[in-house]
Design a protein around this motif. Structure first.
Motif, PDB file in Angstrom:
ATOM      1  N   ILE A 378      12.104  45.512 -41.719  1.00  0.00           N
ATOM      2  CA  ILE A 378      11.799  46.689 -42.315  1.00  0.00           C
ATOM      3  C   ILE A 378      11.727  48.007 -41.235  1.00  0.00           C
ATOM      4  O   ILE A 378      12.225  48.960 -41.609  1.00  0.00           O
ATOM      5  N   ALA A 379      11.188  47.812 -40.052  1.00  0.00           N
ATOM      6  CA  ALA A 379      10.978  48.838 -39.006  1.00  0.00           C
ATOM      7  C   ALA A 379      12.448  48.876 -38.627  1.00  0.00           C
ATOM      8  O   ALA A 379      13.074  50.098 -38.388  1.00  0.00           O
ATOM      9  N   TYR A 380      13.304  47.811 -38.202  1.00  0.00           N
ATOM     10  CA  TYR A 380      14.381  47.942 -37.561  1.00  0.00           C
ATOM     11  C   TYR A 380      15.583  48.679 -38.482  1.00  0.00           C
ATOM     12  O   TYR A 380      16.207  49.791 -37.972  1.00  0.00           O
ATOM     13  N   GLN A 381      15.470  48.667 -39.883  1.00  0.00           N
ATOM     14  CA  GLN A 381      16.233  49.217 -40.841  1.00  0.00           C
ATOM     15  C   GLN A 381      16.011  50.770 -40.904  1.00  0.00           C
ATOM     16  O   GLN A 381      16.696  51.592 -40.933  1.00  0.00           O
ATOM     17  N   THR A 382      14.565  50.992 -40.821  1.00  0.00           N
ATOM     18  CA  THR A 382      14.151  52.397 -40.646  1.00  0.00           C
ATOM     19  C   THR A 382      14.779  53.199 -39.366  1.00  0.00           C
ATOM     20  O   THR A 382      15.168  54.253 -39.384  1.00  0.00           O
ATOM     21  N   GLN A 416       6.333  49.803 -36.386  1.00  0.00           N
ATOM     22  CA  GLN A 416       7.545  51.274 -36.458  1.00  0.00           C
ATOM     23  C   GLN A 416       7.367  52.162 -35.395  1.00  0.00           C
ATOM     24  O   GLN A 416       8.495  52.900 -35.042  1.00  0.00           O
ATOM     25  N   ALA A 417       6.099  52.542 -35.279  1.00  0.00           N
ATOM     26  CA  ALA A 417       6.122  53.598 -34.115  1.00  0.00           C
ATOM     27  C   ALA A 417       6.569  53.125 -33.086  1.00  0.00           C
ATOM     28  O   ALA A 417       7.126  53.888 -32.069  1.00  0.00           O
ATOM     29  N   ASP A 418       6.429  51.978 -32.453  1.00  0.00           N
ATOM     30  CA  ASP A 418       7.055  51.349 -31.338  1.00  0.00           C
ATOM     31  C   ASP A 418       8.549  51.367 -31.102  1.00  0.00           C
ATOM     32  O   ASP A 418       9.191  51.702 -30.093  1.00  0.00           O
ATOM     33  N   MET A 419       9.179  51.045 -32.526  1.00  0.00           N
ATOM     34  CA  MET A 419      10.427  50.971 -32.512  1.00  0.00           C
ATOM     35  C   MET A 419      11.045  52.400 -32.610  1.00  0.00           C
ATOM     36  O   MET A 419      12.230  52.649 -31.781  1.00  0.00           O
ATOM     37  N   LEU A 420      10.371  53.512 -33.174  1.00  0.00           N
ATOM     38  CA  LEU A 420      10.967  54.798 -32.987  1.00  0.00           C
ATOM     39  C   LEU A 420      10.889  55.533 -31.999  1.00  0.00           C
ATOM     40  O   LEU A 420      11.470  56.333 -31.647  1.00  0.00           O
ATOM     41  N   GLY A 421       9.603  55.088 -31.397  1.00  0.00           N
ATOM     42  CA  GLY A 421       9.162  55.756 -30.212  1.00  0.00           C
ATOM     43  C   GLY A 421       8.563  57.223 -30.296  1.00  0.00           C
ATOM     44  O   GLY A 421       8.614  57.919 -29.356  1.00  0.00           O
ATOM     45  N   VAL A 422       8.128  57.379 -31.724  1.00  0.00           N
ATOM     46  CA  VAL A 422       7.514  58.560 -32.008  1.00  0.00           C
ATOM     47  C   VAL A 422       6.426  58.089 -32.953  1.00  0.00           C
ATOM     48  O   VAL A 422       6.100  56.934 -33.537  1.00  0.00           O
ATOM     49  N   PRO A 423       5.179  59.066 -33.246  1.00  0.00           N
ATOM     50  CA  PRO A 423       4.050  58.740 -33.893  1.00  0.00           C
ATOM     51  C   PRO A 423       4.640  58.550 -35.578  1.00  0.00           C
ATOM     52  O   PRO A 423       5.409  59.126 -35.876  1.00  0.00           O
ATOM     53  N   VAL A 424       3.827  57.532 -36.241  1.00  0.00           N
ATOM     54  CA  VAL A 424       4.031  57.431 -37.638  1.00  0.00           C
ATOM     55  C   VAL A 424       2.647  57.736 -38.181  1.00  0.00           C
ATOM     56  O   VAL A 424       1.593  57.329 -37.804  1.00  0.00           O
ATOM     57  N   MET A 467       4.967  50.665 -26.891  1.00  0.00           N
ATOM     58  CA  MET A 467       6.072  49.768 -26.411  1.00  0.00           C
ATOM     59  C   MET A 467       7.128  50.463 -25.337  1.00  0.00           C
ATOM     60  O   MET A 467       7.243  51.716 -25.487  1.00  0.00           O
ATOM     61  N   GLY A 468       7.169  49.741 -24.114  1.00  0.00           N
ATOM     62  CA  GLY A 468       8.072  50.383 -23.240  1.00  0.00           C
ATOM     63  C   GLY A 468       9.579  50.138 -23.770  1.00  0.00           C
ATOM     64  O   GLY A 468       9.830  49.731 -24.653  1.00  0.00           O
ATOM     65  N   ASP A 469      10.490  51.252 -23.022  1.00  0.00           N
ATOM     66  CA  ASP A 469      12.013  51.368 -23.367  1.00  0.00           C
ATOM     67  C   ASP A 469      12.691  50.175 -23.517  1.00  0.00           C
ATOM     68  O   ASP A 469      13.409  49.936 -24.188  1.00  0.00           O
ATOM     69  N   ASP A 470      12.373  49.445 -22.368  1.00  0.00           N
ATOM     70  CA  ASP A 470      13.403  48.032 -22.179  1.00  0.00           C
ATOM     71  C   ASP A 470      13.012  47.129 -23.264  1.00  0.00           C
ATOM     72  O   ASP A 470      14.094  46.593 -23.655  1.00  0.00           O
ATOM     73  N   GLU A 471      11.899  46.938 -23.615  1.00  0.00           N
ATOM     74  CA  GLU A 471      11.574  46.022 -24.571  1.00  0.00           C
ATOM     75  C   GLU A 471      12.050  46.465 -26.010  1.00  0.00           C
ATOM     76  O   GLU A 471      12.753  45.682 -26.820  1.00  0.00           O
TER      77      GLU A 471
END
Length: 492
Positions: A378-382, A416-424, A467-471
């Motif tokens: 769900i998060a990846y598709q977003t 979702q916030a970790d994957m986007l790198g911005v607040p949700v 979450m860190g950028d590399d992960e």
């Protein structure tokens, strides 16, 4: 009080709000999903009406609304789903073809080979994809005995779910601009049904509803259709446009993601329709008076529906809420990815021939891995959708407003916030789609001003990326590998 009818893909929700925008009553009920063939999805329109009518009564009772206390009704609905009925009897002439239905994928390919896609993109802002209503109407006309003749003679009419419910409530055959813009038959610049598009699909224009602004009077309910209440239907919008309105995204550049059966990222694009960028859609957000507001949209077909599939199809969870603890029970996904292309892939891939795929399985894989992979998907598709929108607008996302049922899952919102790198950011009222319908109706009935919508929006929870950028990059790279393995699985 204002009644909001939120008719969704798997169930109908009705909420009752007072004139301060406070929730006073609620009811919900699911209805039957029909899958006559692989890739085909249908609903019984009569059942949808029966369920919706019953739920409306339950919500009004829950709020203690007496006759004379209800001011207006707002309707929001699963979009693109097509109903066909006899206008003299009000009886459906076939099951509704659901937005998820893939039966017209081959026809869309034919139209694309014939060179129609450029015209479709320019006039409608959409893709030639079975997701949209037009080829569904064509299929019904060609495959239901006698239907084409009935439509030509005015004995059969078509409409999206909002149109069906409004007809049952008021007897009027109408729709709003936002729903019309999802049909492949409506010119979003001219604001009218398009002769050439209708001719391309063999759809008689006389069988289509009258298109009205999203905010305003569509008709008046009768006492026998709405539990004794005779009030105006004063606002209608497709579910994602209603959520954009309910999230108070009234200015250009503001956007949201609704996590429902599918997920839909919309960004307010102002009063001039923007060019339709690759992988995205341009759609009508809403109409008010003579003014039309447009939006850029990324449509993801299966998100919450994948969780429902875990429950009903695989039966590895009892409740959707079980998924949060199961995902938390693992330190990582252990390389397991699930691509929920159960009805093809939407934005930004637009592949109706993709199918659901699970990769990375080992002897150590258990139920929790499948559940976690579903939430992660769900998060990846977003992320895929948001990145396409950022490329199109040349504007980076600074925060994501989120609503819908999945926002109750704190693990998913943090991921979702970790994957986007911005607040949700999740609002106080997470059922923003229904709230949007109520606000549209409130403005249409003169109860609310648009400024009230902005000042009444309130934040409940903010998830900051941790979450860190590399992960993050590694997870997204493996996700893209999994997506490629799902694509083109069904042979055209």
């Amino acid at each position: 009080m204002i009644l909001a009818i939120d008719q969704g893909t798997t169930g109908s929700t009705c909420l009752v709000f007072d004139t301060d925008g406070e929730l006073q009553g609620r009811a919900y009920r699911e209805f039957t999903q029909h899958f006559p063939k692989p890739g085909w999805v249908e609903h019984d329109a009569a059942e949808i009406w029966d369920v919706t009518s019953a739920v409306a009564g339950e919500a009004l009772d829950d709020a203690g609304v007496a006759v004379g206390e209800l001011l207006a009704v707002g309707i929001t609905n699963q979009r693109e789903t097509v109903c066909v009925w006899d206008p003299s009897t009000g009886e459906p002439l076939h099951h509704a073809l659901v937005w998820q239905d893939r039966r017209t994928a081959g026809r869309c390919d034919d139209l694309r080979r014939q060179g129609h896609e450029a015209m479709v993109r320019t006039r409608t802002g959409l893709m030639l994809d079975p997701y949209f209503s037009g080829t569904k109407i064509e299929w019904l006309l060609q495959n239901v005995d006698g239907l084409a003749q009935k439509a030509a003679e005015g004995r059969a009419v078509f409409g999206t779910i909002d149109s069906w419910l409004t007809f049952k409530l008021t007897g009027e055959h109408v729709t709003d601009q936002s729903n019309a813009s999802r049909t492949l038959l409506y010119d979003i610049t001219k604001g009218a049904w398009d002769d050439e598009l209708c001719a391309m699909l063999g759809v008689p224009m006389k069988a289509l509803p009258t298109v009205l602004p999203s905010i305003g009077t569509f008709g008046t309910t009768t006492a026998d259709t709405l539990h004794g209440h005779a009030v105006p239907v004063a606002g209608i919008a497709g579910d994602q446009q209603a959520a954009l309105y309910g999230q108070a995204c009234l200015d250009p550049g503001m956007g949201k993601n609704t996590y429902g059966t599918g997920s839909f990222v919309l960004m307010n694009a102002g009063t001039t329709p923007p060019p339709t960028p690759p992988g995205l859609l341009t759609t009508v957000a809403w109409g008010i008076g003579q003014r039309t507001v447009y939006a850029l949209e990324a449509a993801i077909f299966v998100t919450g529906a994948a969780v429902q599939w875990l429950r009903d199809g695989l039966q590895i969870i009892e409740r959707a809420s079980d998924t949060e603890a199961m995902a938390k029970s693992l330190d990582s996904n252990d390389g397991v990815y699930l691509v929920p292309a159960l009805t093809g892939l939407g934005s930004p891939h637009w592949d109706p021939y993709a199918r659901g795929t699970i990769v990375g399985l080992t002897r150590g894989t258990g139920r929790a891995h499948i559940v976690r992979a579903t939430l992660e998907a769900i998060a990846y598709q977003t992320v895929d959708a948001v990145r396409a929108m950022e490329r199109a607008s040349e504007t980076p996302l600074t925060e994501l407003k989120a609503d819908g049922g999945a926002t109750a899952n704190a693990w998913l919102m943090q991921f979702q916030a970790d994957m986007l790198g911005v607040p949700v950011v999740v609002p106080e009222v997470h059922e923003t789609t229904a709230l949007g319908a109520a606000l549209l109706a409130g403005v249409g009935a003169g109860v609310f001003s648009q400024q009230h919508i902005v000042t009444s929006w309130r934040e409940r929870t903010r998830y900051e990326p941790a979450m860190g950028d590399d992960e993050r990059d590694a997870l997204l790279a493996d996700w893209q590998r999994a997506v490629q393995r799902s694509r083109g699985w069904v042979q055209a």
